[in-house]
Design a protein around this motif. Structure first.
Motif, short mmCIF file in Angstrom:
data_model
loop_
_atom_site.label_atom_id
_atom_site.label_comp_id
_atom_site.label_asym_id
_atom_site.label_seq_id
_atom_site.Cartn_x
_atom_site.Cartn_y
_atom_site.Cartn_z
N TRP A 59 0.84 -1.20 0.00
CA TRP A 59 0.00 0.00 0.00
C TRP A 59 0.88 1.25 0.00
O TRP A 59 0.66 2.19 -0.77
CB TRP A 59 -0.91 -0.03 1.23
N ARG A 62 2.70 1.60 -3.39
CA ARG A 62 1.78 2.01 -4.45
C ARG A 62 1.46 3.50 -4.34
O ARG A 62 1.49 4.23 -5.34
CB ARG A 62 0.51 1.17 -4.39
N HIS A 63 1.18 3.98 -3.13
CA HIS A 63 0.81 5.38 -2.97
C HIS A 63 2.01 6.32 -3.13
O HIS A 63 1.87 7.42 -3.65
CB HIS A 63 0.11 5.59 -1.62
N ALA A 65 4.46 5.75 -5.16
CA ALA A 65 4.66 5.81 -6.61
C ALA A 65 3.63 6.72 -7.27
O ALA A 65 3.96 7.47 -8.19
CB ALA A 65 4.58 4.40 -7.21
N LYS A 66 2.38 6.67 -6.80
CA LYS A 66 1.35 7.56 -7.35
C LYS A 66 1.69 9.03 -7.14
O LYS A 66 1.37 9.87 -7.97
CB LYS A 66 -0.01 7.27 -6.71
N LEU A 67 2.35 9.33 -6.01
CA LEU A 67 2.74 10.71 -5.71
C LEU A 67 4.07 11.08 -6.38
O LEU A 67 4.50 12.22 -6.29
CB LEU A 67 2.84 10.92 -4.20
N GLY A 68 4.71 10.12 -7.01
CA GLY A 68 5.97 10.40 -7.68
C GLY A 68 7.14 10.53 -6.71
O GLY A 68 8.12 11.20 -7.01
N ARG A 129 12.29 3.31 -13.09
CA ARG A 129 11.85 4.16 -11.98
C ARG A 129 13.01 4.42 -11.04
O ARG A 129 13.87 3.58 -10.85
CB ARG A 129 10.74 3.48 -11.19
#
Length: 133
Positions: A59, A62-63, A65-68, A129
């Protein structure tokens, strides 16, 4: 050419011309990654509580990565998760808020943040990444 295909051809030509004009006006040449332009902070985030690492660690990843955010989990147990995180200060604040709410199966009691030592950090590229190690 029939009238419909002429209109279609004209709209494509106009669109291409508009894109070239926009690029010339705004100097749309890539100048490096967006993340490199941000004011980058590196922090160690320590999350304490009744945690389920099997669900909470993915979790978190994932979050982040979503925020960069550049991130690396350094410790994960049922009572503590530590991660090194890098990015814009505002995005790290958002990550802290998200972790405090977390998934339904964890109970976060505290989140401590401290500046991470830059000399112990290195960036590596893994599958395109950036990851903090």
């Amino acid at each position: 050419m029939d009238r419909g295909s002429l209109q279609f051809h004209a709209s494509i030509t106009t669109s291409a011309r508009s894109l070239r004009r926009y690029a010339a006006d705004h100097d749309a040449k890539p100048r490096g990654s967006f993340m490199m332009k941000q004011n980058r902070h590196h922090e160690r985030m320590t999350i304490r509580g009744h945690l389920q690492p099997a669900s909470f660690v993915p979790w978190i990843m994932r979050h982040a990565a979503k925020l960069g955010l550049v991130h690396h989990i350094t410790h994960a147990s049922s009572d503590r998760i530590e991660l090194d995180i890098g990015g814009a200060a505002e995005l790290i604040d958002m990550m802290e808020m998200g972790c405090s709410l977390g998934p339904i199966d964890v109970w976060v009691e505290t989140i401590d943040r401290a500046p991470a030592s830059k000399k112990h950090m290195a960036l590596r590229v893994v599958t395109g990444r950036l990851h903090l190690i």
